[in-house]
Write a protein that holds these residues in place. Structure first.
Motif, PDB file in Angstrom:
ATOM      1  N   ILE A  72      10.387   5.586 -85.080  1.00 48.78           N
ATOM      2  CA  ILE A  72      11.640   5.646 -85.850  1.00 48.78           C
ATOM      3  C   ILE A  72      12.813   5.951 -84.922  1.00 48.78           C
ATOM      4  O   ILE A  72      13.895   5.348 -85.036  1.00 48.78           O
ATOM      5  CB  ILE A  72      11.535   6.707 -86.958  1.00 48.78           C
ATOM      6  CG1 ILE A  72      10.491   6.290 -88.004  1.00 48.78           C
ATOM      7  CG2 ILE A  72      12.890   6.926 -87.639  1.00 48.78           C
ATOM      8  CD1 ILE A  72      10.107   7.394 -88.961  1.00 48.78           C
ATOM      9  N   ASP A  73      12.619   6.881 -83.986  1.00 49.86           N
ATOM     10  CA  ASP A  73      13.684   7.219 -83.048  1.00 49.86           C
ATOM     11  C   ASP A  73      14.037   6.031 -82.158  1.00 49.86           C
ATOM     12  O   ASP A  73      15.217   5.788 -81.869  1.00 49.86           O
ATOM     13  CB  ASP A  73      13.263   8.414 -82.190  1.00 49.86           C
ATOM     14  CG  ASP A  73      13.198   9.715 -82.983  1.00 49.86           C
ATOM     15  OD1 ASP A  73      13.809   9.770 -84.061  1.00 49.86           O
ATOM     16  OD2 ASP A  73      12.537  10.662 -82.522  1.00 49.86           O
ATOM     17  N   GLU A  75      13.713   2.936 -83.041  1.00 51.03           N
ATOM     18  CA  GLU A  75      14.410   1.985 -83.920  1.00 51.03           C
ATOM     19  C   GLU A  75      15.878   2.364 -84.092  1.00 51.03           C
ATOM     20  O   GLU A  75      16.764   1.508 -84.088  1.00 51.03           O
ATOM     21  CB  GLU A  75      13.702   1.947 -85.276  1.00 51.03           C
ATOM     22  CG  GLU A  75      14.243   0.894 -86.232  1.00 51.03           C
ATOM     23  CD  GLU A  75      15.277   1.461 -87.194  1.00 51.03           C
ATOM     24  OE1 GLU A  75      16.173   0.703 -87.601  1.00 51.03           O
ATOM     25  OE2 GLU A  75      15.208   2.666 -87.504  1.00 51.03           O
ATOM     26  N   LEU A  76      16.151   3.672 -84.199  1.00 56.48           N
ATOM     27  CA  LEU A  76      17.531   4.131 -84.330  1.00 56.48           C
ATOM     28  C   LEU A  76      18.345   3.744 -83.099  1.00 56.48           C
ATOM     29  O   LEU A  76      19.425   3.147 -83.214  1.00 56.48           O
ATOM     30  CB  LEU A  76      17.562   5.648 -84.519  1.00 56.48           C
ATOM     31  CG  LEU A  76      18.943   6.308 -84.425  1.00 56.48           C
ATOM     32  CD1 LEU A  76      19.863   5.792 -85.516  1.00 56.48           C
ATOM     33  CD2 LEU A  76      18.836   7.821 -84.489  1.00 56.48           C
ATOM     34  N   THR A 110      16.910   5.079 -90.899  1.00 57.60           N
ATOM     35  CA  THR A 110      16.275   6.069 -90.034  1.00 57.60           C
ATOM     36  C   THR A 110      16.315   7.481 -90.610  1.00 57.60           C
ATOM     37  O   THR A 110      15.362   8.240 -90.433  1.00 57.60           O
ATOM     38  CB  THR A 110      16.934   6.072 -88.639  1.00 57.60           C
ATOM     39  OG1 THR A 110      18.340   6.323 -88.774  1.00 57.60           O
ATOM     40  CG2 THR A 110      16.720   4.749 -87.944  1.00 57.60           C
ATOM     41  N   GLU A 114      12.922   9.428 -90.943  1.00 57.76           N
ATOM     42  CA  GLU A 114      12.685  10.561 -90.046  1.00 57.76           C
ATOM     43  C   GLU A 114      12.485  11.841 -90.838  1.00 57.76           C
ATOM     44  O   GLU A 114      11.596  12.643 -90.533  1.00 57.76           O
ATOM     45  CB  GLU A 114      13.856  10.711 -89.068  1.00 57.76           C
ATOM     46  CG  GLU A 114      13.631  11.778 -88.030  1.00 57.76           C
ATOM     47  CD  GLU A 114      14.436  11.563 -86.763  1.00 57.76           C
ATOM     48  OE1 GLU A 114      14.436  12.462 -85.908  1.00 57.76           O
ATOM     49  OE2 GLU A 114      15.061  10.502 -86.622  1.00 57.76           O
ATOM     50  N   PRO A 288      16.947  12.179 -81.849  1.00 53.43           N
ATOM     51  CA  PRO A 288      15.938  11.251 -81.322  1.00 53.43           C
ATOM     52  C   PRO A 288      15.694  11.400 -79.828  1.00 53.43           C
ATOM     53  O   PRO A 288      14.604  11.085 -79.347  1.00 53.43           O
ATOM     54  CB  PRO A 288      16.551   9.870 -81.629  1.00 53.43           C
ATOM     55  CG  PRO A 288      17.494  10.105 -82.743  1.00 53.43           C
ATOM     56  CD  PRO A 288      18.056  11.467 -82.506  1.00 53.43           C
TER      57      PRO A 288
END
Length: 315
Positions: A72-73, A75-76, A110, A114, A288
């Motif tokens: 996820i981090d 992707e951000l 996100t 998250e 992130p």
């Protein structure tokens, strides 16, 4: 504004991203900390994924959730940093309307994802400490995968209305966004229509995510603390609580940043725009980057495996 001027901006084909408004002459210098954060976040999160994959002792629910958090981090950062750096380095400010909405979707996804993973990690810590004998039977690989899928679907379902609502509004004021990427409020605030639906929905998502998730995390840690205080020795209490340290740091990094941004958005009218945009972006990008550092420093298995990789001699 005349009708002809208004028509020029109705459903624009492109938006113009301003970067950090008021600090355009310093964009090259500003790119240094942002690029450094990007590199650290990419290397750190890929390292976490690699170490968990290669270390059998880390094939446990907590580290599977940590891998989800790392994805996820990544992707951000991937959704917003390439465009931000192209603005800082090459003054590439234009972004296609559809690309802007796509960036908005992936960026907005996100936060609920998250937060959902941090909530799942709190549940993992609760079961591990309060009911350790059943931990392996409650959090099986199948259950962990289902939790991850549920977090993903929740993020998509909660976020999807944001770009859909933004697409329907007419834009006739300007196509200049006073930010370095397409955020939800940054785009819809340019619409020449009543955008209360978008505003209220954005607030609903924030309250839904932070309210429900923080409540669940707080209840979990209340039970965890009760179980820890029942342990017979100080060393046992310290060691058990130490297994939650990384998770608490990650929770603090995310929610303190979100609260700071929320307060500045609502009560920072007298704050200069360039300061508000710069600090808000740093607050969004810090967690992130910090997550792999937190877990790398505080988790012995990850730290030891990383040291072995760095000191391993060639053949």
């Amino acid at each position: 504004m005349s009708d002809s001027s208004r028509n020029n901006f109705t459903n624009p084909s492109t938006f113009i991203l301003q970067g950090i408004p008021g600090l355009e002459t310093a964009h090259v210098w500003l790119s240094v900390p942002f690029c450094t954060m990007y590199v650290v976040a990419i290397l750190g999160n890929f390292t976490i994924l690699f170490i968990v994959k290669m270390e059998p002792s880390l094939h446990e629910p907590m580290y599977y959730f940590l891998c989800m958090l790392a994805v996820i981090d990544l992707e951000l950062y991937t959704s917003i940093m390439p465009k931000m750096l192209s603005i800082f380095w090459f003054n590439s400010r234009e972004i296609d309307f559809s690309a802007c909405l796509t960036q908005m979707f992936f960026f907005q996804c996100t936060l609920p994802m998250e937060s959902g993973i941090l909530m799942a990690m709190a549940f993992d810590r609760y079961v591990a400490i309060c009911d350790p004998l059943r931990h392996s039977t409650i959090l099986t690989n199948s259950i962990v995968a289902k939790i991850g899928l549920a977090v993903l679907l929740r993020g998509v379902i909660l976020t999807l209305p944001c770009p859909l609502l933004a697409r329907q509004w007419p834009y006739c004021r300007t196509n200049v966004i006073s930010e370095p990427y397409c955020s939800h409020i940054g785009v819809v605030s340019l619409a020449c229509a009543d955008i209360r639906v978008s505003t209220y929905y954005g607030l609903f998502v924030l309250l839904c995510v932070m309210g429900l998730d923080v409540t669940f995390i707080a209840v979990s840690y209340t039970q965890i603390l009760k179980a820890i205080f029942r342990l017979p020795t100080k060393d046992a209490r310290s060691k058990t609580f130490g297994t939650c340290g990384s998770h608490i740091c990650a929770i603090s990094a995310l929610y303190i940043s979100m609260l700071f941004i929320s307060f500045t958005n609502r009560f920072g009218q007298n704050v200069p725009l360039h300061f508000h945009v710069l600090i808000s972006r740093l607050c969004i990008l810090m967690p992130p980057m910090l997550n792999p550092i937190i877990y790398g420093v505080r988790t012995k298995q990850i730290r030891d495996r990383l040291l072995r990789l760095l000191t391993q001699k060639g053949p």
